[in-house]
Design a protein around this motif. Structure first.
Motif, mmCIF file in Angstrom:
data_model
loop_
_atom_site.group_PDB
_atom_site.id
_atom_site.type_symbol
_atom_site.label_atom_id
_atom_site.label_comp_id
_atom_site.label_asym_id
_atom_site.label_seq_id
_atom_site.Cartn_x
_atom_site.Cartn_y
_atom_site.Cartn_z
ATOM 1 N N LYS A 124 17.006 -1.285 -3.964
ATOM 2 C CA LYS A 124 15.974 -0.548 -4.712
ATOM 3 C C LYS A 124 14.581 -1.063 -4.356
ATOM 4 N N ALA A 125 14.447 -2.377 -4.297
ATOM 5 C CA ALA A 125 13.130 -2.993 -4.046
ATOM 6 C C ALA A 125 12.576 -2.618 -2.687
ATOM 7 N N ARG A 126 13.422 -2.555 -1.704
ATOM 8 C CA ARG A 126 12.955 -2.197 -0.360
ATOM 9 C C ARG A 126 12.468 -0.752 -0.303
ATOM 10 N N GLY A 127 12.880 0.053 -1.275
ATOM 11 C CA GLY A 127 12.428 1.444 -1.331
ATOM 12 C C GLY A 127 11.133 1.642 -2.098
ATOM 13 N N GLU A 128 10.638 0.583 -2.739
ATOM 14 C CA GLU A 128 9.410 0.675 -3.527
ATOM 15 C C GLU A 128 8.226 0.114 -2.752
ATOM 16 N N PRO A 129 7.069 0.725 -2.907
ATOM 17 C CA PRO A 129 5.873 0.172 -2.241
ATOM 18 C C PRO A 129 5.354 -1.053 -2.996
ATOM 19 N N GLY A 130 4.701 -1.927 -2.268
ATOM 20 C CA GLY A 130 3.997 -3.067 -2.866
ATOM 21 C C GLY A 130 4.858 -4.263 -3.129
ATOM 22 N N ARG A 131 4.347 -5.421 -2.746
ATOM 23 C CA ARG A 131 5.022 -6.701 -2.997
ATOM 24 C C ARG A 131 3.961 -7.752 -3.293
ATOM 25 N N ILE A 132 4.377 -8.725 -4.047
ATOM 26 C CA ILE A 132 3.523 -9.896 -4.276
ATOM 27 C C ILE A 132 3.767 -10.829 -3.100
ATOM 28 N N GLU A 133 2.751 -11.462 -2.592
ATOM 29 C CA GLU A 133 2.975 -12.428 -1.502
ATOM 30 C C GLU A 133 2.989 -13.797 -2.006
#
Length: 184
Positions: free
Chosen positions: A175-184
């Motif tokens: 699911k996460a890989r399909g969502e835009p945006g990540r915290i670095e």
């Protein structure tokens, strides 16, 4: 030592979220950067449950240390062992197949436990999982419930405890890989 003996020496311990964990990570990150040298580090990240506000966790600070392709692995091992880490080769993990641990002694846990997972720079599932749980507290709570149940089932079997989380983690990462945006 057998796996059973290791499990009794290092049982599954779950703690409520400790707001000091990010600061504990930051202090260790500085120590690692100084020991390894920033020029060898592509990225260093706090991940695992201690990096997710509000959820229960094994009180171990998990660190993903991404190193440059030209990093001298023998020097890296010497430097991390020099600041108190135990080296644990991980042939099944992604290259360079290394993990380091601190806080483990022949008498059991002593002080703060840390795991450093060393990898070359990449796009790692663990960071997607962390970020998804930060942005989806309901899923983080579901994960906490799963961990509580697994601790009750496998209090002295770290491998079974970890295997029990695998399907949940994989579904969240997908699911996460399909969502835009990540915290670095």
């Amino acid at each position: 030592m057998s796996l059973e003996e290791l499990g009794r020496l290092f049982p599954i311990i779950l703690s409520e979220y400790n707001p000091d964990w990010p600061a504990i990570y930051s202090a260790e990150k500085e120590l690692i950067e100084h020991a390894v040298g920033r020029h060898h580090i592509k990225r260093i990240s706090h991940y695992g449950s201690t990096s997710i506000p509000g959820i229960i966790a094994k009180p171990t600070i998990d660190i993903l240390l991404e190193v440059s392709d030209d990093c001298d692995n023998e020097e890296l091992i010497r430097n991390l062992v020099g600041i108190g880490y135990l080296y644990d080769p991980q042939p099944r993990d992604p290259p360079p197949h290394m993990m380091f641990m601190k806080g483990y002694t022949p008498e059991g846990f002593v002080g703060q436990a840390y795991h450093i997972h060393v990898r070359y720079g990449g796009d790692w599932d663990e960071l997607y999982f962390r970020d998804y749980l930060i942005f989806h507290p309901d899923v983080a709570e579901e994960y906490s419930k799963l961990k509580r149940r697994l601790k009750e089932e496998y209090p002295f079997d770290r491998e079974a405890y970890t295997r029990g989380k695998t399907a949940f983690i994989r579904s969240v990462v997908k699911k996460a890989r399909g969502e835009p945006g990540r915290i670095e």
